[in-house]
Write an enzyme that holds these catalytic residues in place. Structure first.
Site, PDB file in Angstrom:
ATOM      1  CG  ASP A   1       0.883 -10.123  -4.102  1.00  0.00           C
ATOM      2  OD1 ASP A   1       1.578 -11.068  -3.682  1.00  0.00           O
ATOM      3  OD2 ASP A   1       0.510  -9.189  -3.371  1.00  0.00           O
TER       4      ASP A   1
ATOM      5  CD  GLU B   1      -1.432 -16.035   0.572  1.00  0.00           C
ATOM      6  OE1 GLU B   1      -2.101 -15.070   0.954  1.00  0.00           O
ATOM      7  OE2 GLU B   1      -0.246 -16.216   0.908  1.00  0.00           O
TER       8      GLU B   1
END
Length: 550
Positions: free
Chosen positions: A31, A203
């Site tokens: 991420d 997301e």
């Protein structure tokens, strides 16, 4: 930590164009949030149940990255006591405005049974070295929060929107709300700005401005083989946003042949000369669409802008080798050996601790010169006071070795080396006190909560309290070895390395995720004192080696 340099990667021919080798952050570094401040680049990555929270790397050329350790080093910034496996810090976002670094992070305490318990926080600092402010509590409506600082001086907080209701989309789109930097509060109403596409599971939002457009970069499709990064754009910050008609910016969905899979979740950065790059998530399975023992990693690729205004990654797929940015004439050889003599006042940036910070009540570097003293903690399933000091596994073949002094008084006291994924999946070679009344070396494995002994690897050690131990990741298997002198002895046990992966850890109950895996394999030093009687182990030096297949 001091390092010696080997030849894991050959330096490129000076006459040839240097190539950047991905992933630039190998091992458990998912991420990525990439940021440039002047000529300095930073990447912040998720850390989940590990301290320090939010791992940070620094570079001046996008090629060579130096670990700075973690940002959330204290319990005032992050409390992980009791955190579930793969809970904790998800998808941080690092930004810079008004002379301050702003870090937004989500602390997820639960994600089972259709619910999300995801509290968002913000901390600021004048420098990546801190001091970081007491965290501001933001909303808990969804995770993967980020900040966007608009040209008009306003700041907006974005996140995915979570919906717990049965029959509804748990990933209910991307929302935005204004954040007042002066009062350090969210103000005004929340706006749903992008519903996602048919890929689902939208997301990881990041927002950018360019040539009069707002560009929204999101992750979709989940974080496994269907993962992708998609760009949508709008003339207005609040939308509506049009998805790129050409499809994802990057994905490996239809390319199971590629070395790097799971391409998606990323962020963009521009260089001083106007070039653009994408830092994004990848995973390297050991077999096609098999276990990614190294976890979710970070890669970097160039981005170009087509005449129509859309960003493009060459081929739209992850690449093992890409051209380096202008001005980089040489790529330094990657060290294949790192030696820590434990002579610094604090643990080096390559080390992490499980669920609690490395405080002097259980981690001591001054009790004995050039030794790490680890006071025993809870059992391997304990989530309040575990005593595990570990580092990320960065290659299919690598090892961690140490010299340990330990005097167990009974079977409740254990210390040794581990290949670790989470509380339900690990392999452990440890010294304890046997029923015979003297120390013994044993190996224990745990596969999705089911423990198994390895009786053929039990070694009596009468009169031995100083022992060399080694754990080796050898492709699909783990190997343990010990030495009382100069010669290593391999233990017969060859437990399965592939259980130390997201793929093995994940399972569902009634269609809902009860366990997900988001981290990666760690190699570490583990000590238990199940009777809380004051047991500790001293570790004299730790050596991490990449043995090949980086």
């Amino acid at each position: 930590m001091t390092s010696t340099t080997g030849n894991a990667l050959q330096a490129p021919d000076r006459a040839a164009t240097p190539l950047l080798r991905n992933p630039v952050l190998p091992g458990f570094h998912p991420d990525p949030s990439i940021l440039r401040v002047g000529t300095d680049y930073y990447i912040a990555t998720s850390t989940f149940e590990w301290f320090p929270g939010v791992r940070l790397h620094h570079s001046t050329d996008l090629v060579h990255w130096r670990p700075l350790g973690g940002i959330l080093t204290e319990e005032r910034l992050l409390d992980l006591r009791g955190a579930g496996d793969s809970c904790g810090v998800w998808a941080p976002d690092l930004s810079y405005v008004d002379g301050e670094f702003h870090l937004v992070y989500t602390d997820v305490s639960s994600f089972s049974s259709g619910y999300w318990d995801s509290q968002n926080y913000l901390t600021t600092a004048p420098s990546p070295d801190g001091p970081w402010s007491d965290p501001v509590v933001l909303h808990a409506r969804g995770f993967d929060a980020s900040l966007f600082h608009d040209e008009d001086g306003s700041t907006w907080m974005l996140s995915m929107t979570a919906d717990w209701r049965p029959g509804h989309n748990r990933f209910a789109g991307i929302q935005a709300q204004r954040y007042d930097r002066a009062t350090r509060t969210l103000v005004g109403e929340e706006f749903q700005i992008f519903p996602g596409t048919s890929a689902g599971l939208v997301e990881g939002p990041h927002l950018y401005q360019r040539d009069g457009w707002y560009y929204l970069l999101v992750a979709q499709g989940g974080t496994s083989w269907e993962h992708e990064a998609l760009v949508a754009r709008s003339r207005s910050l609040l939308g509506p946003y049009e998805p790129d008609p050409a499809g994802p910016l990057i994905t490996s969905l239809h390319r199971p042949d590629l070395t790097m899979q799971k391409a998606g979740h990323g962020s963009l950065v521009s260089t001083p000369d106007g070039s653009w790059y994408l830092a994004h998530l990848v995973g390297r399975p050991y077999t096609p669409r098999g276990a990614c023992v190294l976890g979710r990693e970070t890669a970097i690729q160039p981005v170009t802008w087509e005449p129509g205004g859309w960003p493009r990654v060459d081929g739209g797929v992850p690449a093992d080798l890409v051209p380096v940015p202008d001005g980089v004439e040489e790529i330094h050889t990657v060290p294949d050996t790192a030696v820590d003599d434990f002579d610094a006042p604090a643990l080096g940036p390559d080390w992490s601790t499980l669920r609690r910070p490395a405080t002097p009540d259980w981690v001591e570097l001054s009790a004995r010169p050039s030794h790490l003293r680890v006071h025993g903690g809870q059992s391997p399933v304990g989530r309040l006071r575990p005593s595990l000091v570990a580092r990320r596994v960065t290659a299919r073949r690598c090892s961690l070795e140490t010299t340990m002094e330990f005097r167990p008084a009974n079977f409740r006291q254990l210390a040794g080396v581990t290949a670790y994924y989470n509380t339900r999946n690990w392999h452990y070679a440890y010294v304890t006190r046997g029923d015979e009344g003297h120390p013994v070396l044993e190996v224990l494995s745990c596969d999705n909560g089911r423990r198994a002994t390895h009786p053929d690897s039990r070694v009596p050690l009468p009169g031995v309290d100083r022992l060399r131990l080694r754990v080796t990741f050898d492709g699909p298997v783990i190997r343990f070895a010990y030495a009382t002198g100069g010669t290593w002895t391999e233990l017969p046990a060859t437990p399965d390395a592939t259980i130390l992966s997201d793929e093995h850890a994940a399972h569902k109950v009634d269609g809902e995720p009860e366990a997900w895996g988001f981290t990666g394999a760690m190699a570490g030093l583990w000590v238990q004192d199940l009777g809380a009687d004051g047991a500790f182990a001293d570790f004299d030096q730790a050596v991490y080696r990449v043995l090949g297949d980086r």
